[in-house]
Design a protein around this motif. Structure first.
Motif, mmCIF file in Angstrom:
data_model
loop_
_atom_site.group_PDB
_atom_site.id
_atom_site.type_symbol
_atom_site.label_atom_id
_atom_site.label_comp_id
_atom_site.label_asym_id
_atom_site.label_seq_id
_atom_site.Cartn_x
_atom_site.Cartn_y
_atom_site.Cartn_z
ATOM 1 N N GLN A 1 42.509 36.519 28.630
ATOM 2 C CA GLN A 1 41.122 36.055 28.527
ATOM 3 C C GLN A 1 40.117 37.108 28.971
ATOM 4 N N GLY A 2 40.581 38.137 29.638
ATOM 5 C CA GLY A 2 39.701 39.228 30.022
ATOM 6 C C GLY A 2 39.200 39.120 31.449
ATOM 7 N N THR A 3 38.829 40.262 31.988
ATOM 8 C CA THR A 3 38.193 40.339 33.296
ATOM 9 C C THR A 3 37.053 41.338 33.196
ATOM 10 N N LYS A 4 35.927 41.011 33.816
ATOM 11 C CA LYS A 4 34.722 41.811 33.631
ATOM 12 C C LYS A 4 34.607 42.899 34.690
ATOM 13 N N VAL A 5 34.270 44.077 34.228
ATOM 14 C CA VAL A 5 34.009 45.211 35.115
ATOM 15 C C VAL A 5 32.586 45.678 34.897
ATOM 16 N N THR A 6 31.837 45.761 35.964
ATOM 17 C CA THR A 6 30.473 46.264 35.901
ATOM 18 C C THR A 6 30.361 47.481 36.798
ATOM 19 N N VAL A 7 29.943 48.585 36.215
ATOM 20 C CA VAL A 7 29.770 49.820 36.981
ATOM 21 C C VAL A 7 28.284 50.069 37.128
ATOM 22 N N ALA A 8 27.819 50.018 38.356
ATOM 23 C CA ALA A 8 26.396 50.171 38.639
ATOM 24 C C ALA A 8 26.069 51.627 38.945
ATOM 25 N N SER A 9 24.878 52.041 38.513
ATOM 26 C CA SER A 9 24.466 53.436 38.746
ATOM 27 C C SER A 9 23.904 53.612 40.140
ATOM 28 N N LEU B 1 34.670 56.063 38.070
ATOM 29 C CA LEU B 1 34.053 55.163 37.100
ATOM 30 C C LEU B 1 32.650 55.604 36.728
ATOM 31 N N LYS B 2 32.316 55.344 35.467
ATOM 32 C CA LYS B 2 31.001 55.660 34.916
ATOM 33 C C LYS B 2 30.355 54.365 34.440
ATOM 34 N N THR B 3 29.045 54.383 34.314
ATOM 35 C CA THR B 3 28.352 53.177 33.852
ATOM 36 C C THR B 3 28.841 52.760 32.470
ATOM 37 N N GLU B 4 29.225 53.722 31.659
ATOM 38 C CA GLU B 4 29.717 53.392 30.316
ATOM 39 C C GLU B 4 31.100 52.751 30.315
ATOM 40 N N ASP B 5 31.737 52.640 31.481
ATOM 41 C CA ASP B 5 33.003 51.908 31.579
ATOM 42 C C ASP B 5 32.784 50.407 31.736
ATOM 43 N N THR B 6 31.544 50.014 31.866
ATOM 44 C CA THR B 6 31.221 48.593 31.986
ATOM 45 C C THR B 6 31.681 47.833 30.749
ATOM 46 N N GLY B 7 32.280 46.663 30.974
ATOM 47 C CA GLY B 7 32.698 45.842 29.845
ATOM 48 C C GLY B 7 33.709 44.797 30.254
ATOM 49 N N MET B 8 34.150 44.025 29.270
ATOM 50 C CA MET B 8 35.244 43.080 29.470
ATOM 51 C C MET B 8 36.545 43.819 29.158
ATOM 52 N N TYR B 9 37.476 43.696 30.062
ATOM 53 C CA TYR B 9 38.775 44.351 29.905
ATOM 54 C C TYR B 9 39.837 43.290 29.639
ATOM 55 N N PHE B 10 40.569 43.520 28.572
ATOM 56 C CA PHE B 10 41.603 42.590 28.149
ATOM 57 C C PHE B 10 42.958 43.293 28.177
ATOM 58 N N CYS B 11 43.973 42.577 28.612
ATOM 59 C CA CYS B 11 45.309 43.097 28.390
ATOM 60 C C CYS B 11 45.909 42.368 27.188
ATOM 61 N N ALA B 12 46.789 43.047 26.521
ATOM 62 C CA ALA B 12 47.412 42.504 25.323
ATOM 63 C C ALA B 12 48.841 43.009 25.231
ATOM 64 N N ALA B 13 49.627 42.351 24.408
ATOM 65 C CA ALA B 13 51.046 42.689 24.319
ATOM 66 C C ALA B 13 51.531 42.550 22.887
ATOM 67 N N ASP B 14 52.533 43.334 22.591
ATOM 68 C CA ASP B 14 53.196 43.231 21.299
ATOM 69 C C ASP B 14 54.632 43.708 21.482
ATOM 70 N N LYS B 15 55.517 43.127 20.707
ATOM 71 C CA LYS B 15 56.917 43.516 20.824
ATOM 72 C C LYS B 15 57.108 44.949 20.371
ATOM 73 N N CYS B 16 57.967 45.663 21.080
ATOM 74 C CA CYS B 16 58.287 47.019 20.676
ATOM 75 C C CYS B 16 59.614 47.414 21.300
ATOM 76 N N ASN B 17 60.170 48.506 20.820
ATOM 77 C CA ASN B 17 61.403 49.039 21.380
ATOM 78 C C ASN B 17 61.078 50.013 22.506
ATOM 79 N N PRO B 18 62.003 50.213 23.437
ATOM 80 C CA PRO B 18 61.771 51.201 24.491
ATOM 81 C C PRO B 18 61.572 52.590 23.905
#
Length: 132
Positions: free
Chosen positions: A124-132, A86-103
């Motif tokens: 709703q998201g989960t927060k990741v903070t990467v400290a230097s 992990l890098k400090t620039e990976d810090t942020g809110m992470y969201f998962c999302a879904a959409d219908k699709c074919n295999p």
């Protein structure tokens, strides 16, 4: 309707690892959906991190390739994001999302990464903070 709940975020030191989880609940079969992780950071545009379909076809954002791994457990309706080096620039809110699709629909998987607004259902998201 698909409900998505993320967990696993927290603070980690640069160079460390963390695993995010996204639990899905739906009246539809989980394998009918492509799943994607997005992230948002202050002052930055929403960014596609990783996506995959029910057969395991994956795509990754350029900044995370080789460091992050997306996977899913179709029996448990769970999506994972293993984040290493992990890098400090990976810090942020992470969201998962879904959409219908074919295999085995890589075009949809790729589109979900490069277009961060295409998915229909969001957590709703989960927060990741990467400290230097």
């Amino acid at each position: 309707r698909v409900q998505l709940v993320e967990s696993g975020g927290g603070e980690v030191q640069a160079g460390g690892s963390i695993r995010l989880t996204c639990k899905s609940s739906s009246g539809d079969n989980y394998i009918n959906y492509c799943m994607v992780w997005y992230r948002e950071a202050p002052g930055k545009e929403r960014e596609g991190v990783a996506a995959l379909d029910s057969d395991g076809s994956t795509d990754y954002g350029t900044s995370v390739k080789g460091r992050f791994t997306v996977s899913r457990d179709n029996a448990k309706n769970i999506l994972y994001l293993q984040m290493n080096s992990l890098k400090t620039e990976d810090t942020g809110m992470y969201f998962c999302a879904a959409d219908k699709c074919n295999p085995s629909d890589y075009d949809v998987v790729h589109a979900m990464v490069v277009n961060p607004n295409v998915a229909t259902y969001w957590g709703q998201g989960t927060k990741v903070t990467v400290a230097s």
